[in-house]
Design a protein around this motif. Structure first.
Motif, PDB file in Angstrom:
ATOM      1  N   MET A   1     -78.142  44.957 -31.812  1.00 43.96           N
ATOM      2  CA  MET A   1     -77.100  44.298 -31.030  1.00 43.96           C
ATOM      3  C   MET A   1     -75.737  44.954 -31.238  1.00 43.96           C
ATOM      4  N   LYS A   2     -75.639  45.864 -32.225  1.00 49.58           N
ATOM      5  CA  LYS A   2     -74.355  46.460 -32.575  1.00 49.58           C
ATOM      6  C   LYS A   2     -74.187  47.824 -31.909  1.00 49.58           C
ATOM      7  N   TYR A   3     -72.930  48.191 -31.661  1.00 51.06           N
ATOM      8  CA  TYR A   3     -72.603  49.491 -31.090  1.00 51.06           C
ATOM      9  C   TYR A   3     -72.313  50.488 -32.207  1.00 51.06           C
ATOM     10  N   ASP A   4     -72.608  51.752 -31.945  1.00 49.11           N
ATOM     11  CA  ASP A   4     -72.121  52.800 -32.829  1.00 49.11           C
ATOM     12  C   ASP A   4     -70.846  53.372 -32.214  1.00 49.11           C
ATOM     13  N   MET A   5     -70.172  54.274 -32.934  1.00 49.10           N
ATOM     14  CA  MET A   5     -68.892  54.768 -32.458  1.00 49.10           C
ATOM     15  C   MET A   5     -69.022  55.555 -31.157  1.00 49.10           C
ATOM     16  N   ALA A   6     -70.080  56.355 -31.013  1.00 49.81           N
ATOM     17  CA  ALA A   6     -70.250  57.139 -29.793  1.00 49.81           C
ATOM     18  C   ALA A   6     -70.391  56.222 -28.581  1.00 49.81           C
ATOM     19  N   GLU A   7     -71.160  55.149 -28.728  1.00 45.42           N
ATOM     20  CA  GLU A   7     -71.317  54.201 -27.620  1.00 45.42           C
ATOM     21  C   GLU A   7     -70.002  53.502 -27.304  1.00 45.42           C
TER      22      GLU A   7
ATOM     23  N   GLY B   1     -59.108  59.281 -34.942  1.00 41.08           N
ATOM     24  CA  GLY B   1     -59.298  60.238 -36.034  1.00 41.08           C
ATOM     25  C   GLY B   1     -60.554  61.071 -35.865  1.00 41.08           C
ATOM     26  N   ALA B   2     -61.637  60.473 -35.329  1.00 45.91           N
ATOM     27  CA  ALA B   2     -62.880  61.221 -35.114  1.00 45.91           C
ATOM     28  C   ALA B   2     -62.681  62.309 -34.062  1.00 45.91           C
ATOM     29  N   ILE B   3     -61.992  61.968 -32.966  1.00 47.73           N
ATOM     30  CA  ILE B   3     -61.718  62.964 -31.926  1.00 47.73           C
ATOM     31  C   ILE B   3     -60.849  64.089 -32.487  1.00 47.73           C
ATOM     32  N   LEU B   4     -59.836  63.726 -33.274  1.00 48.09           N
ATOM     33  CA  LEU B   4     -58.948  64.735 -33.850  1.00 48.09           C
ATOM     34  C   LEU B   4     -59.704  65.647 -34.809  1.00 48.09           C
ATOM     35  N   TRP B   5     -60.633  65.089 -35.562  1.00 43.93           N
ATOM     36  CA  TRP B   5     -61.409  65.901 -36.514  1.00 43.93           C
ATOM     37  C   TRP B   5     -62.167  66.993 -35.764  1.00 43.93           C
ATOM     38  N   ILE B   6     -62.795  66.632 -34.651  1.00 40.59           N
ATOM     39  CA  ILE B   6     -63.552  67.613 -33.866  1.00 40.59           C
ATOM     40  C   ILE B   6     -62.620  68.680 -33.304  1.00 40.59           C
TER      41      ILE B   6
ATOM     42  N   LEU C   1     -68.321  69.022 -20.734  1.00 43.26           N
ATOM     43  CA  LEU C   1     -67.432  68.866 -21.887  1.00 43.26           C
ATOM     44  C   LEU C   1     -67.676  67.526 -22.565  1.00 43.26           C
ATOM     45  N   ARG C   2     -67.861  66.502 -21.760  1.00 43.67           N
ATOM     46  CA  ARG C   2     -68.104  65.162 -22.287  1.00 43.67           C
ATOM     47  C   ARG C   2     -69.384  65.125 -23.122  1.00 43.67           C
ATOM     48  N   GLY C   3     -70.452  65.756 -22.595  1.00 48.52           N
ATOM     49  CA  GLY C   3     -71.709  65.781 -23.345  1.00 48.52           C
ATOM     50  C   GLY C   3     -71.575  66.510 -24.666  1.00 48.52           C
ATOM     51  N   MET C   4     -70.849  67.636 -24.659  1.00 50.67           N
ATOM     52  CA  MET C   4     -70.636  68.399 -25.891  1.00 50.67           C
ATOM     53  C   MET C   4     -69.883  67.565 -26.922  1.00 50.67           C
ATOM     54  N   LEU C   5     -68.795  66.908 -26.492  1.00 50.81           N
ATOM     55  CA  LEU C   5     -67.977  66.120 -27.415  1.00 50.81           C
ATOM     56  C   LEU C   5     -68.725  64.893 -27.909  1.00 50.81           C
ATOM     57  N   ARG C   6     -69.498  64.267 -27.027  1.00 48.04           N
ATOM     58  CA  ARG C   6     -70.226  63.074 -27.456  1.00 48.04           C
ATOM     59  C   ARG C   6     -71.227  63.410 -28.563  1.00 48.04           C
ATOM     60  N   THR C   7     -71.940  64.515 -28.401  1.00 49.65           N
ATOM     61  CA  THR C   7     -72.898  64.917 -29.433  1.00 49.65           C
ATOM     62  C   THR C   7     -72.203  65.090 -30.779  1.00 49.65           C
ATOM     63  N   LEU C   8     -71.034  65.727 -30.774  1.00 49.06           N
ATOM     64  CA  LEU C   8     -70.305  65.940 -32.021  1.00 49.06           C
ATOM     65  C   LEU C   8     -69.824  64.621 -32.612  1.00 49.06           C
ATOM     66  N   VAL C   9     -69.387  63.687 -31.771  1.00 53.49           N
ATOM     67  CA  VAL C   9     -68.991  62.368 -32.273  1.00 53.49           C
ATOM     68  C   VAL C   9     -70.188  61.659 -32.882  1.00 53.49           C
ATOM     69  N   GLU C  10     -71.352  61.755 -32.225  1.00 52.54           N
ATOM     70  CA  GLU C  10     -72.559  61.139 -32.778  1.00 52.54           C
ATOM     71  C   GLU C  10     -72.837  61.641 -34.192  1.00 52.54           C
ATOM     72  N   VAL C  11     -72.689  62.943 -34.385  1.00 46.88           N
ATOM     73  CA  VAL C  11     -72.998  63.526 -35.692  1.00 46.88           C
ATOM     74  C   VAL C  11     -72.003  63.061 -36.747  1.00 46.88           C
ATOM     75  N   ILE C  12     -70.711  63.228 -36.487  1.00 50.01           N
ATOM     76  CA  ILE C  12     -69.738  62.990 -37.557  1.00 50.01           C
ATOM     77  C   ILE C  12     -69.526  61.505 -37.833  1.00 50.01           C
ATOM     78  N   SER C  13     -69.867  60.629 -36.871  1.00 53.60           N
ATOM     79  CA  SER C  13     -69.657  59.198 -37.071  1.00 53.60           C
ATOM     80  C   SER C  13     -70.933  58.470 -37.464  1.00 53.60           C
ATOM     81  N   GLN C  14     -72.009  59.224 -37.724  1.00 54.19           N
ATOM     82  CA  GLN C  14     -73.292  58.632 -38.099  1.00 54.19           C
ATOM     83  C   GLN C  14     -73.774  57.644 -37.047  1.00 54.19           C
TER      84      GLN C  14
END
Length: 626
Positions: free
Chosen positions: A339-345, A483-488, A97-110
């Motif tokens: 050096m910067k994080y993205d939202m998924a990380e 908000g990103a989690i809620l969107w998914i 489940l975590r892998g599925m959700l992470r992929t979707l967060v990666e997509v929608i959060s660029q």
């Protein structure tokens, strides 16, 4: 940074079919500030839990993990599914489940496309295409012959001189009708006769051979007996092919210095993508397994300008590693941005791999196993073996890489192209197929007999309509992260869409819906309630808080103070994602199937060689016009 764009103008006869497609990479990565500290609960941020009920709309199957013994012996898990001992209730592991959700967060959060393998891919081509021309340029008059050696100190190639000998001379000398064992030409079992392959022979080379070791001059004399000034060598048969006229003779003399091999070089040679079925039958005695190397094996190799190994193989035209791995075909970031994080990380955590840029950070989401509700015996379908499930084939560069000129099969980008010209297409998703009949996607008895090695082990799927309950716990989330989690979860609850999980996605298995309920926690109020009659969580304005979080995600993503969730939905990449998640109006399964081999090679129907996969919209628009 702007990534190359995949062409939207692909002629009908140049359009490939596949059960998958890609959500393209964003024009730029959206970075976040450093994740908040996790040593305390910040009352200005959001913590709580989301109770989720997952319902599968098609049969679903998630195979259990291997035991240590199974892993070491390369065996599939004997358990057909995960269950929760001692009650033995079926479950979907939280990691899936975590892998599925992470992929979707990666997509929608660029976020960054990850993980992407840095494993080298291989190719071999002599056709008049961009890839064929690149291959010939890298190999022409540069390949050397030698013998592979290894001991406790390491591995190396001892270079030698080799010449060519006509097949007619070999057949006449050995008094045989064929160089190969009695198998049909197309079979990988059609291997050289053991009495001929690596046989001791004697030969004389052209006088210039020593000065031009990569030219492979013809032998002027050839014999099975030592006569006159003939040199001792071994015969090397490199495989059968149409119109092949010559084979090789390797001198037993060493010429020049050793060519040192690293462990990675050897691993690359013995990689499953490099070893062919032919090699496994033709060279069965390697101490590490069929087709693998043993001391004294004759090989061909290619060196770079610094005399270091680029690659080596058993044939003169061996499979060559591409210059770039898939991970190198992603647009490059500056050191400052690395050096910067993205939202998924920031949400799911980050562990540095090879080169350290960002510091390790723990995730702020915890996802439990999803426990099935109901009777196991009534939920399980009979054991079955699915039709051939192709593993990912990133070597199909026409599909996995952005193509800006897809209508010219001879000018396609590949992994030797610059990442300024092309990049990976993006995140891979599988199309939904609607209602799935297990009988239609199970291998027939004939397919089991003929394709046994290509079929997955038997599975025991869970029938559609079953419910699983799990929780997502979150701590110290920023409004846009919540908000990103809620969107998914909003999309997962919409009847128009479904997510995907588990095995058999290419055939339509694993389509799921998720309904959810959010409970926010007020930690300050929680601890105050230990000495009062107040509850641990406050329902005051909960819906407004959640709506504000959705809006905060839109504002953060689009960098506009007036941005709304509808604006997010209207962006091209999110539309691509929604095409891939569409359930009720998915494309015709005929448009989202595996291509047959004749179609793939351009020898059947209206297909041409190396046809290119359109964008999700390209597939969708064909569906809409029917």
């Amino acid at each position: 940074m702007t990534y190359p764009k995949h062409s939207k103008k692909i002629k009908d006869n140049r359009q490939a079919k596949a059960p998958y497609n890609f959500v393209s990479q964003p024009d730029e990565i959206r970075y976040v500030s450093a994740p908040p500290p996790q040593s305390f609960f910040d009352e200005k941020l959001f913590s709580g839990r989301i109770t989720c009920t997952l319902t599968n709309s098609t049969p679903i199957y998630v195979r259990a993990a291997q035991t240590v013994n199974e892993f070491e012996n390369k065996k599939i898990s004997e358990e057909p599914f995960y269950y929760n001992s001692p009650s033995e209730r079926l479950l979907i592991p939280g990691s899936s489940l975590r892998g599925m959700l992470r992929t979707l967060v990666e997509v929608i959060s660029q976020s960054r496309l990850s993980p992407v393998t840095n494993k080298q891919l291989f190719y071999r081509s002599v056709e008049d295409t961009s890839m064929g021309r690149t291959y010939r340029d890298r190999m022409k008059d540069k390949v050397l012959a030698g013998f592979y050696h290894e001991d406790r100190s390491g591995a190396w190639i001892s270079p030698t001189i080799a010449g060519r000998i006509a097949r007619e001379n070999i057949l006449e000398s050995f008094s045989v009708d064929s160089l190969y064992e009695n198998e049909r030409p197309a079979s990988p079992k059609r291997v050289p006769h053991k009495t001929i392959q690596h046989a001791n022979v004697y030969f004389k080379l052209h006088n210039q051979a020593l000065e031009n070791p990569s030219r492979f001059f013809d032998c002027s004399e050839f014999s099975l007996k030592k006569t006159g000034n003939l040199e001792e060598g071994i015969l090397v048969i490199t495989g059968d092919m149409n119109n092949k006229k010559k084979e090789f003779v390797f001198s037993k003399k060493t010429v020049g210095e050793r060519i040192k091999l690293s462990d990675d070089d050897v691993l690359l040679f013995e990689d499953q993508d490099q070893l062919t079925q032919y090699q496994k039958y033709a060279f069965p005695k390697g101490k590490r397994g069929k087709g693998k190397l043993k001391d004294g094996d004759p090989v061909f190799c290619l060196l770079d300008e610094n005399k270091k190994i680029v690659g080596f193989g058993r044939a003169f035209m061996f499979r060559l590693p591409y210059k770039s791995s898939p991970s190198e075909m992603i647009g490059q970031e500056t050191d400052e941005n690395r050096m910067k994080y993205d939202m998924a990380e920031a949400l799911f955590g980050y562990v540095p791999q090879e080169k350290q840029f960002r510091q390790q950070v723990a995730g702020r989401l915890s996802i439990s196993d999803a426990i099935m509700q109901g009777d196991i015996k009534k939920a399980l379908l009979p054991a079955s073996q699915l039709k051939v499930l192709s593993s990912p084939k990133p070597t199909s560069f026409q599909n996995y890489l952005v193509q800006d000129n897809p209508n010219n099969a001879n000018e396609l980008h590949h992994y030797d192209s610059s990442n300024q010209q092309t990049t990976l297409r993006g995140h891979k998703f599988y199309w939904h197929k609607g209602v799935v009949s297990l009988e239609k996607i199970s291998a027939t008895e004939q397919e089991v007999r003929q394709q046994r090695d290509q079929l997955s082990p038997k599975i025991k799927p869970i029938k559609e309509g079953q419910s699983f309950v799990f929780e997502i716990r979150f701590e110290n989330l920023l409004p846009e992260e919540l908000g990103a989690i809620l969107w998914i979860l909003d999309v997962a609850e919409d009847d128009q869409y479904r997510l995907k999980i588990g095995m058999g996605k290419p055939y339509g298995l694993g389509s799921i819906a998720i309904r959810s309920s959010v409970q926010l926690e007020n930690r300050k109020l929680r601890y105050q309630s230990l000495f009062s009659d107040k509850t641990w969580s406050s329902p005051i304005d909960r819906e407004k808080i959640l709506d504000d979080a959705r809006s905060a995600f839109a504002v953060w993503l689009l960098k506009r103070s007036d941005a709304t969730i509808q604006d997010v939905i209207d962006t091209e990449r999110i539309q691509e994602l929604l095409f891939m998640l569409a359930w009720k109006t998915h494309p015709d399964p005929e448009e989202t199937r595996y291509m047959t081999l004749p179609e793939f090679t351009g020898r059947a129907g209206n297909f041409t060689k190396r046809s290119v996969l359109p964008s999700p919209y390209g597939v969708w628009s064909k569906h809409k016009t029917k």
